[in-house]
Design an enzyme around this catalytic site. Structure first.
Site, PDB file in Angstrom:
ATOM      1  N   HIS A  16       0.847  -1.211   0.000  1.00 27.57           N
ATOM      2  CA  HIS A  16       0.000   0.000   0.000  1.00 27.57           C
ATOM      3  C   HIS A  16       0.876   1.253   0.000  1.00 27.57           C
ATOM      4  CE1 HIS A  16      -3.138  -2.625   2.242  1.00 27.57           C
ATOM      5  NE2 HIS A  16      -3.638  -2.391   1.050  1.00 27.57           N
ATOM      6  N   SER A 127      -3.008  -7.537   2.940  1.00 28.98           N
ATOM      7  CA  SER A 127      -3.276  -7.482   4.382  1.00 28.98           C
ATOM      8  C   SER A 127      -3.641  -8.870   4.903  1.00 28.98           C
ATOM      9  CB  SER A 127      -4.433  -6.518   4.666  1.00 28.98           C
ATOM     10  OG  SER A 127      -4.122  -5.228   4.210  1.00 28.98           O
TER      11      SER A 127
END
Ligand code: PNS
Length: 157
Positions: A16, A127
């Site tokens: 990210h 994630s």
């Protein structure tokens, strides 16, 4: 031009961060927007995730971190953003991301989705992968910012 980078960020990963840093070079302002999703049971609350992201991006001055509810395009309009920024890791991401981009286009044709290819070294990273490793006591030090790794270890103690 203002870009929204929407997502769950539960938690933020180095993948990210790679998209955020590169997005900040391309757009005047980037808003990382954490979705408040009542249908999911996240590892971290929205407030915790916002704090984790803020701590990770202190070096970027054209970046804001916020949360939103509902449709991403509506939030983009509210923030005068013209772009939705998304990262593409592997081919399997593409199907879902393209569907989402087309859906968003039907909701507002003024807002464009821009994809950045995630840097090669993070092409496997998500994630969910981070949480899976940590759940089984593996190290995630190389996958997330240091302070986020500490938060994750505490959560799985
Ligand atoms: O990090 P994620 O979970 O892949 O992010 C997905 C996200 C938040 C970008 C997507 O689910 C989203 O935009 N949700 C808000 C609802 C919406 O706008 N839906 C229409 C597009 S499918």
């Amino acid at each position: 031009m203002i870009a929204i980078y929407p997502g769950s960020f539960d938690p933020i990963t180095l993948g990210h961060l790679d998209i955020i840093e590169r997005g900040c070079k391309l757009f005047e302002q980037v808003i990382v927007a954490v979705l408040r999703n009542p249908n999911k049971t996240p590892l971290f609350t929205v407030e915790e995730r916002i704090e984790q992201i803020r701590t990770s991006v202190r070096h970027l001055d054209n970046l804001e971190v916020a949360s939103f509810k509902g449709l991403t395009v509506e939030y983009a309009k509210q923030r005068n953003a013209q772009v939705l920024l998304r990262g593409l890791r592997v081919l399997s991401d593409f199907e879902m991301e393209l569907q989402m981009a087309h859906t968003n286009k039907t909701l507002s044709d003024k807002i464009e989705t821009v994809f950045l290819a995630t840097s090669n070294e993070y092409s496997f990273l998500s994630s969910s992968v981070v949480k899976e490793i940590a759940k089984f006591s593996g190290s995630v030090d190389h996958l997330v910012p240091k302070h986020v790794a500490q938060d994750i270890y505490k959560r799985y103690l």
